[in-house]
Design an enzyme around this catalytic site. Sequence first.
Site, PDB file in Angstrom:
ATOM      1  N   GLU A 114      35.666  52.534 -10.894  1.00 12.73           N
ATOM      2  CA  GLU A 114      34.726  51.411 -11.070  1.00 12.73           C
ATOM      3  C   GLU A 114      35.470  50.069 -10.876  1.00 12.73           C
ATOM      4  O   GLU A 114      35.455  49.181 -11.740  1.00 12.73           O
ATOM      5  CB  GLU A 114      34.013  51.454 -12.416  1.00 12.73           C
ATOM      6  CG  GLU A 114      32.729  50.613 -12.450  1.00 12.73           C
ATOM      7  CD  GLU A 114      32.005  50.671 -13.785  1.00 12.73           C
ATOM      8  OE1 GLU A 114      32.316  49.865 -14.675  1.00 12.73           O
ATOM      9  OE2 GLU A 114      31.102  51.515 -13.927  1.00 12.73           O
ATOM     10  N   GLU A 128      35.722  41.463 -20.644  1.00  5.91           N
ATOM     11  CA  GLU A 128      35.738  42.452 -19.556  1.00  5.91           C
ATOM     12  C   GLU A 128      36.096  41.864 -18.190  1.00  5.91           C
ATOM     13  O   GLU A 128      36.788  42.503 -17.395  1.00  5.91           O
ATOM     14  CB  GLU A 128      34.374  43.165 -19.485  1.00  5.91           C
ATOM     15  CG  GLU A 128      34.098  44.102 -20.649  1.00  5.91           C
ATOM     16  CD  GLU A 128      33.569  43.400 -21.894  1.00  5.91           C
ATOM     17  OE1 GLU A 128      33.369  42.157 -21.849  1.00  5.91           O
ATOM     18  OE2 GLU A 128      33.363  44.070 -22.918  1.00  5.91           O
ATOM     19  N   HIS A 204      24.822  44.911 -27.353  1.00  2.25           N
ATOM     20  CA  HIS A 204      26.109  44.990 -28.062  1.00  2.25           C
ATOM     21  C   HIS A 204      27.163  43.990 -27.616  1.00  2.25           C
ATOM     22  O   HIS A 204      28.216  43.876 -28.239  1.00  2.25           O
ATOM     23  CB  HIS A 204      26.700  46.391 -27.918  1.00  2.25           C
ATOM     24  CG  HIS A 204      27.230  46.679 -26.538  1.00  2.25           C
ATOM     25  ND1 HIS A 204      28.487  46.294 -26.130  1.00  2.25           N
ATOM     26  CD2 HIS A 204      26.673  47.276 -25.469  1.00  2.25           C
ATOM     27  CE1 HIS A 204      28.678  46.670 -24.877  1.00  2.25           C
ATOM     28  NE2 HIS A 204      27.588  47.265 -24.454  1.00  2.25           N
ATOM     29  N   HIS A 237      23.961  50.257 -31.742  1.00  2.47           N
ATOM     30  CA  HIS A 237      25.417  50.423 -31.581  1.00  2.47           C
ATOM     31  C   HIS A 237      26.077  50.415 -32.964  1.00  2.47           C
ATOM     32  O   HIS A 237      25.577  49.771 -33.886  1.00  2.47           O
ATOM     33  CB  HIS A 237      25.898  49.242 -30.730  1.00  2.47           C
ATOM     34  CG  HIS A 237      27.300  49.336 -30.225  1.00  2.47           C
ATOM     35  ND1 HIS A 237      28.396  49.213 -31.040  1.00  2.47           N
ATOM     36  CD2 HIS A 237      27.799  49.526 -28.981  1.00  2.47           C
ATOM     37  CE1 HIS A 237      29.505  49.323 -30.308  1.00  2.47           C
ATOM     38  NE2 HIS A 237      29.156  49.510 -29.047  1.00  2.47           N
TER      39      HIS A 237
HETATM   40  C1  UD1 Z   1      33.541  47.979 -26.351  1.00  7.27           C
HETATM   41  C2  UD1 Z   1      34.126  47.322 -25.104  1.00  7.27           C
HETATM   42  C3  UD1 Z   1      32.997  46.893 -24.170  1.00  7.27           C
HETATM   43  C4  UD1 Z   1      32.031  48.032 -23.895  1.00  7.27           C
HETATM   44  C5  UD1 Z   1      31.549  48.618 -25.205  1.00  7.27           C
HETATM   45  C6  UD1 Z   1      30.668  49.802 -24.971  1.00  7.27           C
HETATM   46  C7  UD1 Z   1      36.203  46.028 -25.335  1.00  7.27           C
HETATM   47  C8  UD1 Z   1      36.816  44.769 -25.755  1.00  7.27           C
HETATM   48  N1  UD1 Z   1      34.873  46.129 -25.497  1.00  7.27           N
HETATM   49  O1  UD1 Z   1      32.829  46.987 -27.074  1.00  7.27           O
HETATM   50  O2  UD1 Z   1      33.555  46.451 -22.946  1.00  7.27           O
HETATM   51  O3  UD1 Z   1      30.937  47.527 -23.175  1.00  7.27           O
HETATM   52  O4  UD1 Z   1      32.683  49.035 -25.983  1.00  7.27           O
HETATM   53  O5  UD1 Z   1      29.956  50.147 -26.120  1.00  7.27           O
HETATM   54  O6  UD1 Z   1      36.888  46.908 -24.876  1.00  7.27           O
HETATM   55  N2  UD1 Z   1      32.390  51.316 -33.995  1.00  7.27           N
HETATM   56  C9  UD1 Z   1      32.312  52.407 -34.823  1.00  7.27           C
HETATM   57  N3  UD1 Z   1      32.267  53.653 -34.256  1.00  7.27           N
HETATM   58  C10 UD1 Z   1      32.269  53.849 -32.912  1.00  7.27           C
HETATM   59  C11 UD1 Z   1      32.326  52.726 -32.080  1.00  7.27           C
HETATM   60  C12 UD1 Z   1      32.392  51.468 -32.640  1.00  7.27           C
HETATM   61  O7  UD1 Z   1      32.302  52.283 -36.040  1.00  7.27           O
HETATM   62  O8  UD1 Z   1      32.206  55.001 -32.460  1.00  7.27           O
HETATM   63  C13 UD1 Z   1      32.462  49.978 -34.611  1.00  7.27           C
HETATM   64  C14 UD1 Z   1      33.838  49.674 -35.226  1.00  7.27           C
HETATM   65  O9  UD1 Z   1      33.662  48.905 -36.384  1.00  7.27           O
HETATM   66  C15 UD1 Z   1      34.513  48.817 -34.148  1.00  7.27           C
HETATM   67  C16 UD1 Z   1      33.319  48.047 -33.629  1.00  7.27           C
HETATM   68  O10 UD1 Z   1      32.243  48.980 -33.609  1.00  7.27           O
HETATM   69  O11 UD1 Z   1      35.545  48.006 -34.668  1.00  7.27           O
HETATM   70  C17 UD1 Z   1      33.451  47.399 -32.275  1.00  7.27           C
HETATM   71  O12 UD1 Z   1      34.003  48.297 -31.323  1.00  7.27           O
HETATM   72  P1  UD1 Z   1      34.811  47.693 -30.075  1.00  7.27           P
HETATM   73  O13 UD1 Z   1      35.270  48.818 -29.205  1.00  7.27           O
HETATM   74  O14 UD1 Z   1      35.857  46.747 -30.550  1.00  7.27           O
HETATM   75  O15 UD1 Z   1      33.741  46.784 -29.336  1.00  7.27           O
HETATM   76  P2  UD1 Z   1      32.400  47.150 -28.590  1.00  7.27           P
HETATM   77  O16 UD1 Z   1      31.440  46.061 -28.832  1.00  7.27           O
HETATM   78  O17 UD1 Z   1      32.019  48.536 -28.905  1.00  7.27           O
HETATM   79  N1  UDP Z   2      24.104  55.291 -24.441  1.00  8.05           N
HETATM   80  C1  UDP Z   2      24.047  56.455 -25.215  1.00  8.05           C
HETATM   81  N2  UDP Z   2      23.499  56.383 -26.462  1.00  8.05           N
HETATM   82  C2  UDP Z   2      23.020  55.230 -26.974  1.00  8.05           C
HETATM   83  C3  UDP Z   2      23.098  54.056 -26.196  1.00  8.05           C
HETATM   84  C4  UDP Z   2      23.668  54.120 -24.942  1.00  8.05           C
HETATM   85  O1  UDP Z   2      24.456  57.529 -24.762  1.00  8.05           O
HETATM   86  O2  UDP Z   2      22.528  55.261 -28.109  1.00  8.05           O
HETATM   87  C5  UDP Z   2      24.707  55.380 -23.094  1.00  8.05           C
HETATM   88  C6  UDP Z   2      23.918  54.748 -21.970  1.00  8.05           C
HETATM   89  O3  UDP Z   2      22.968  55.646 -21.442  1.00  8.05           O
HETATM   90  C7  UDP Z   2      25.024  54.420 -20.990  1.00  8.05           C
HETATM   91  C8  UDP Z   2      26.176  54.032 -21.874  1.00  8.05           C
HETATM   92  O4  UDP Z   2      25.906  54.619 -23.140  1.00  8.05           O
HETATM   93  O5  UDP Z   2      25.417  55.575 -20.259  1.00  8.05           O
HETATM   94  C9  UDP Z   2      26.298  52.548 -21.982  1.00  8.05           C
HETATM   95  O6  UDP Z   2      27.203  52.248 -22.961  1.00  8.05           O
HETATM   96  P1  UDP Z   2      27.260  50.828 -23.685  1.00  8.05           P
HETATM   97  O7  UDP Z   2      25.936  50.158 -23.592  1.00  8.05           O
HETATM   98  O8  UDP Z   2      27.853  51.083 -25.021  1.00  8.05           O
HETATM   99  O9  UDP Z   2      28.351  50.054 -22.845  1.00  8.05           O
HETATM  100  P2  UDP Z   2      28.350  49.249 -21.457  1.00  8.05           P
HETATM  101  O10 UDP Z   2      27.711  50.094 -20.414  1.00  8.05           O
HETATM  102  O11 UDP Z   2      27.640  47.963 -21.679  1.00  8.05           O
HETATM  103  O12 UDP Z   2      29.806  49.009 -21.206  1.00  8.05           O
END
Ligand code: UD1
Ligand code: UDP
Length: 375
Positions: A114, A128, A204, A237
């Site tokens: 990607e 990002e 998110h 999320h």
């Molecule tokens: C991250 C990525 C973003 C991507 C997104 C997909 C970075 C900086 N950001 O953002 O590019 O679009 O993931 O969703 O790399 N948490 C949980 N359990 C989980 C996941 C998250 O508890 O399984 C909570 C935690 O408190 C964590 C917070 O979510 O600290 C944020 O997660 P983080 O990966 O820092 O940022 P995202 O907004 O998820």
């Molecule tokens: N997705 C999922 N469960 C959810 C919400 C999203 O499986 O409850 C999937 C969605 O179909 C897509 C991916 O997660 O494939 C997108 O992830 P996210 O929105 O966290 O990140 P981004 O694409 O913005 O990086």
Amino acid sequence: MSVFGTRPEAIKMCPLVKELASRPEIESLCCVTAQHRQMLDSVLEVFGVKPDWDLDIMTPRQTLSTITSKCLTGMDEAIDTLKPDMILVHGDTSTTFAGALSAFYHQVPVGHVEAGLRTYDKYSPFPEEMNRKLVSAIADLYFCPTVNNKNNLLREGITEGLFVTGNTVIDSLKTTVRADYHFSTEELNKLPYGEKKIILVTCHRRENYGEPMRNIMLALRQIAEEDPEVELVYPVHLSPVVREAVDTYLRGAPRVRPRSDPLPADEMHNLMARSYLVLTDSGGLQEEAPALGKPVLVMRRETERPEAVDAGTVKLCGVVQDDIVTMAQRLIRDQEAYGRMAHAVNPYGDGHACRRIADAILWHFGRGQRPADFQ
Ligand code: UD1
Ligand code: UDP
């Protein structure tokens, strides 16, 4: 060795890990950072992928610096032990950046899956846009989903190692979506699909934290309050910042179903296939929904994915409450406007991206033919 850590990376890398494992010339290793814990594990389970190495870095409310530094430190041992000949990273998360940087420190070639997406706004999406630019400076092979992505890299002076492969998310979608799919989340089997307009929502992004996220939540509330014919389904999320915004602004709103648990990927993809409209700030949903013929309003100011906007199935609606409401209500109330957007297009892939990437890697190591580009 494929390195990934968040939900979307996993959804887009698991089919590739499996494709690589199917090639006799390749030993496919998988190292997860677990930047996401529960959301990553859910995807690994859906696709049946077992990591060879798990850095287990996630902490609640983690910062960009802690993610990056913990990934870098953890990757040292993974690379020293597993000794990969190539490291694959995906997209633009902090895991992606740290994975590529770590590979560079160990002088292991990097394949960027990607590659070439750009907004040319350093702070949006944040972080990002910078992550993916920094990975472009490190990578050796660039697996661009579209010609447009390849052209972005050419304009930046990157002329070697470019492949147009399509996006692996379409490969993923082809394994999950089925007409006769039965949801394991019983509530989803009972949604009023024919009677009401099911609007699928996700939100998110870090650059939407604060005022934009408040506007988005208030817009969702208004859309649900003003149209009895809609039903908003919103798998929230796990980020505490997002959950607080949902709790504050959407609590008690009629016709909104905030789901406290994110959905497993297969449930999500099939729900999307049955929805009327998608409201999101997600990158992945902008690619998936057009392939399923579902219009998307993107709650952001810009997008690095202009292909589906050009094809007419995605529109940017910004992060101002009135704008989001006006554009959503048009698609809810005006069937002609809806019909103009609701057609399936596949600018992001044909479901064979993983095959092309595996072929390109083998070609790089002197085995087999260079794959033809995805058109
Ligand atoms: C991250 C990525 C973003 C991507 C997104 C997909 C970075 C900086 N950001 O953002 O590019 O679009 O993931 O969703 O790399 N948490 C949980 N359990 C989980 C996941 C998250 O508890 O399984 C909570 C935690 O408190 C964590 C917070 O979510 O600290 C944020 O997660 P983080 O990966 O820092 O940022 P995202 O907004 O998820
Ligand atoms: N997705 C999922 N469960 C959810 C919400 C999203 O499986 O409850 C999937 C969605 O179909 C897509 C991916 O997660 O494939 C997108 O992830 P996210 O929105 O966290 O990140 P981004 O694409 O913005 O990086």
